[in-house]
Write an enzyme that holds these catalytic residues in place. Structure first.
Site, PDB file in Angstrom:
ATOM      1  N   HIS A 192       0.457  -1.016   0.139  1.00  0.00           N
ATOM      2  CA  HIS A 192      -0.264   0.103  -0.038  1.00  0.00           C
ATOM      3  C   HIS A 192       0.788   1.325  -0.312  1.00  0.00           C
ATOM      4  O   HIS A 192       1.220   1.979  -0.630  1.00  0.00           O
ATOM      5  CB  HIS A 192      -0.786   0.386   1.154  1.00  0.00           C
ATOM      6  CG  HIS A 192      -1.489   1.555   1.374  1.00  0.00           C
ATOM      7  ND1 HIS A 192      -3.251   0.833   0.933  1.00  0.00           N
ATOM      8  CD2 HIS A 192      -1.834   2.335   1.815  1.00  0.00           C
ATOM      9  CE1 HIS A 192      -3.770   1.692   1.339  1.00  0.00           C
ATOM     10  NE2 HIS A 192      -2.495   2.922   1.772  1.00  0.00           N
ATOM     11  N   GLU A 193       2.104   1.312   1.171  1.00  0.00           N
ATOM     12  CA  GLU A 193       2.906   2.343   1.308  1.00  0.00           C
ATOM     13  C   GLU A 193       3.612   2.848  -0.142  1.00  0.00           C
ATOM     14  O   GLU A 193       3.828   4.194  -0.945  1.00  0.00           O
ATOM     15  CB  GLU A 193       3.356   2.680   2.383  1.00  0.00           C
ATOM     16  CG  GLU A 193       2.540   2.633   3.426  1.00  0.00           C
ATOM     17  CD  GLU A 193       1.216   3.588   3.734  1.00  0.00           C
ATOM     18  OE1 GLU A 193       1.569   4.715   2.834  1.00  0.00           O
ATOM     19  OE2 GLU A 193       0.453   3.164   4.318  1.00  0.00           O
TER      20      GLU A 193
ATOM     21  N   HIS B 204       2.001   4.614  -2.778  1.00  0.00           N
ATOM     22  CA  HIS B 204       2.305   5.951  -2.678  1.00  0.00           C
ATOM     23  C   HIS B 204       3.457   6.854  -3.123  1.00  0.00           C
ATOM     24  O   HIS B 204       3.408   7.880  -3.547  1.00  0.00           O
ATOM     25  CB  HIS B 204       1.297   6.227  -0.991  1.00  0.00           C
ATOM     26  CG  HIS B 204       0.034   6.415  -0.749  1.00  0.00           C
ATOM     27  ND1 HIS B 204      -0.003   7.430  -1.050  1.00  0.00           N
ATOM     28  CD2 HIS B 204      -0.483   5.767   0.528  1.00  0.00           C
ATOM     29  CE1 HIS B 204      -1.969   7.307  -0.668  1.00  0.00           C
ATOM     30  NE2 HIS B 204      -1.710   5.630   0.745  1.00  0.00           N
TER      31      HIS B 204
ATOM     32  N   GLU C  28      -4.808   7.662  -3.170  1.00  0.00           N
ATOM     33  CA  GLU C  28      -5.036   6.489  -2.314  1.00  0.00           C
ATOM     34  C   GLU C  28      -5.342   5.468  -3.728  1.00  0.00           C
ATOM     35  O   GLU C  28      -5.033   4.700  -3.746  1.00  0.00           O
ATOM     36  CB  GLU C  28      -5.996   7.177  -1.632  1.00  0.00           C
ATOM     37  CG  GLU C  28      -7.006   5.420  -0.905  1.00  0.00           C
ATOM     38  CD  GLU C  28      -5.645   5.126   0.288  1.00  0.00           C
ATOM     39  OE1 GLU C  28      -4.635   6.373   0.536  1.00  0.00           O
ATOM     40  OE2 GLU C  28      -5.434   4.197   1.359  1.00  0.00           O
TER      41      GLU C  28
END
Lengths: 489, 489
Positions: free
Chosen positions: A254-255, A258, A284
């Site tokens: 997830h990160e 980003h 996101e």
């Protein structure tokens, strides 16, 4: 030097100072000694005051009045600087300083309260944060809807009503899907012990697989995983749970989404107003598509299953199919960041409604925990057992992030749109993912979305990349197909 | 608000921003991704420009002209602010910005050149640094001696001539002592393998033994150990050599001395002009007395021997007496930071003379390596074998620290003075140190020197704490007595 050139040079230093403030935020969350918190609060207040003064400098207004953009990118620069300027001049410098100070303290108190399951230790400072944010919202809204003014910070051009409409369209389908799934047998979870050290080593491999450039980033541990920085210094954090390796794996992917967005922005925009992701929702969408549509796909989890059994031996599931089911298990839980794709948006809707009520003054901080627990029981069917599983689980409110939560759900909606287009553009995507190769997928996202930074506005970049204006339909179609097949609905 | 109050409030924010700049320096040296260096250079330039503008803000001049100090501490605040203001207004903002930018790049190039033993890769950027520092020195000196103007940054009120006089008084005694020692048999060194992990764990114990408060600090690894920050966020770094545990142990104790000075300053001076150590020389006196007069004493090494054998088993020396000799071994070596107490000052004198010549324009950067190697051969009796053991060993010049090196030797002189007074004040010091108890010694330093921060000027605080004006005599007496006994002279 033209007015445009003067404005670009001035903005470059402001952006550079903003990067420093961001780096101090990273420091506070990862390496800062606990006893430094009050002093750091003063330090952050000092740099926020400098930033506020620069962002609202009357010269910026003068330059904006006369600057002529040399090209489309220049016009976008002016658009972003104008947006920031017009919003910033509405906020008194003194208020910005107090907010920086109080949120720095509040974040420390939140972390301590969460560790001690002691909500009473956090509420007084949260009351201060809420009061200051309402003061800020009132200054920004200038008589209009206060919460909409706050949304502008995170998702420019979106109203609470528009978001509520999207949520309304999603909710019946999500509720029906969730109910159908929970009537089916629960798939086996992983079992075993997953040493933190092994998990952290694997984070470096996973991040690299998704295209994260470790020579321009680093990975550390934090209570609440986050990504920070832009350009050539984009850092991510993760966390480990030695009973549940998925926590670390999917936080990391997830990160990484980003971070790759930031790392892949055209270097020509470095330290300019276009050198960051354009909105929280678009940001996101990147973290979500990396984490879910790619990272939790049948194809990629097949590759990941091989990596896991190699690293840990027996992990309690016998084959890739069972591993895929475990990675997509829909089951009762309290924590937003651990929620599956189906239930995640219900977590967001809860926060969205509570924070709108807090900002409207319809809900008092003293009543927040009860309101949270009531709503949670209604939406999820069981009671919150302790504050760290409830209202204390997220860092956001302690640092004044009101209006941020709904962008997570918008990100899911955007990710759904992008994923549908990506499948068209890369027909053999699953073959590649099954080999642990994300290059075509992440390359498509880089070329069609990430490299542009803030060149295009949120709705425009999603429309350009996916070929149509964003709606919730592709996401919901994807969820119903994926989980329908997984659970034999 | 009086002019004094206005000035204090303004200065507080400036100090807070300076702390942030310092923290970014820490970040750069410990955790920053390599690829971030050029971007960081721009970011540092931006905050240095802000700091320069604040330190030279005309309002500071106006406030200084009319401010009335309410007490002695207030008068000292004005003295320190005035010193900073009067020096800063002499330096053009543009020059300060260029220096920040070039030194940030130079530091990266130095680290790479040192690793590659490639001095040619470093010299072009060092030339830029030297040229900018000479430009800065000329602006500061306003026609006076350029190098003396630079010394003011590190040791206010001291001239190159005064330092040279002290060095002249020390040198014959040091040369004679060194020559006598090197005719004696070389004591046994430690042997064995010392895992970095164990060394790093021991650094936390050692720092705590010397009073370092880890709740207001942290320990990391860096190429060149340093201490940074003030008040409640004072961080140290260390390094490990798995064949030589003394490197890590004494780097750690050294930096702990610096850090304790900062941590022990009266909290009333936090984020004010008095909230830092008063000069580099006084700072070094603390690191030196912790490291040498306490840490390398017969009494403390007796305790340390027990710790070492417990942690590592056989370390190649059979008893505490042999361990003491090994910890104080005078033997050929290239590296300043690894030098013994006797030869250390010879390293400093070399750098002091070379950097004065560089600043005077009597030595060109292109000739620096040859000058270094010639002088080293003359002073130490053998040739430098590679750049990392010679002119590339120290970070200082890459970051523009000219005028800093001599303060290390002044620190030794001050430490000698303080140690003599400490022995008077704490007659049973050795009994305590032999039990690993430094509380009386570090408490005496805290109460008599450290807590005052910059309240008293360098010469005054040494005189107050030691009871007499500083001279080199106590240091030289101590060295001759200690090493005379150790080597049976």
């Amino acid at each position: 030097m033209t007015a445009f050139d003067d404005l670009m040079a001035f903005t470059r230093d402001t952006v550079a100072l903003g990067e420093i403030a961001g780096r101090m935020g990273w420091d506070q969350e990862t390496v800062m000694p606990r006893g430094a918190a009050p002093q750091r609060g003063e330090e952050m207040a000092a740099i926020e005051a400098v930033l506020h003064a620069r962002r609202s400098d009357p010269r910026v207004g003068d330059w904006l009045a006369t600057a002529v953009a040399p090209d489309a990118a220049g016009a976008a620069q002016l658009r972003e600087i104008r947006r920031s300027y017009e919003r910033t001049v509405k906020i008194p410098a003194d208020l910005a300083t107090r907010l920086a100070q109080v949120t720095s303290v509040a974040q420390g108190k939140w972390a301590a309260a969460r560790a001690a399951e002691d909500i009473a230790a956090f509420l007084p400072v949260l009351e201060e944060v809420v009061a200051l944010k309402r003061e800020e919202g009132a200054a920004l809204a200038a008589g209009g809807p206060l919460y909409d003014a706050m949304l502008e910070d995170y998702e420019p051009g979106t109203s609470a009503a528009e978001i509520a409409a999207i949520f309304d369209a999603m909710r019946p389908r999500l509720v029906a899907l969730r109910a159908a799934i929970l009537e089916r047998p629960d798939p086996a979870a992983l079992s075993g012990y997953y040493p933190a050290e092994t998990q952290l080593r694997m984070t470096h491999e996973l991040a690299t697989v998704f295209g994260y450039d470790l020579s321009r980033g680093r990975i550390d541990k934090a209570v609440h995983p986050f990504s920070s920085g832009s350009g050539n210094d984009v850092r991510i954090t993760t966390r480990t749970n030695e009973d549940d390796p998925f926590n670390c794996i999917y936080s990391t992917i997830h990160e990484t989404g980003h971070a790759c967005y930031e790392q892949n922005i055209d270097q020509a925009y470095l330290l300019t107003a276009l050198g960051r992701g354009v909105s929280m929702g678009v940001h996101e969408s990147q973290s979500r598509i990396y984490e879910n549509q790619l990272g939790r796909s049948r194809a990629f989890t097949g590759w990941l299953f091989g990596q896991m059994t190699e690293a840990y031996g027996d992990i309690g599931v016998g084959d890739a199919e069972a591993f895929y089911a475990a990675a997509n298990r829909v089951h009762p839980g309290y924590i937003r960041t651990e929620a599956d794709e189906v239930q995640y948006n219900l977590h967001i809707m809860l926060r969205f409604d509570l924070e709108r009520a807090l900002m409207a003054g319809d809900l008092q901080v003293a009543d927040l925990e009860a309101a949270w627990n009531d709503r949670f029981l209604r939406d999820f069917g069981y009671a919150v057992d302790k504050p760290s599983n409830g209202v204390l689980q997220d860092v956001h409110w302690s640092v004044g992030l009101f209006g941020y939560f709904p962008t997570y759900a918008l990100g899911n909606v955007y990710a759904g749109c992008l994923h549908a287009a990506l499948r068209q553009a890369v027909p053999d995507l699953d073959t590649q993912l099954a080999a642990g190769d994300t290059a075509a997928a992440t390359g498509w996202l880089r070329d069609n979305l990430q490299r542009h930074g803030s060149l295009y506005e949120p709705r425009e970049i999603i429309t350009r990349a996916s070929g149509a204006a964003p709606t919730e339909a592709p996401l919901m179609d994807y969820l119903e197909a994926k989980f329908g097949a997984l659970y034999g609905l």
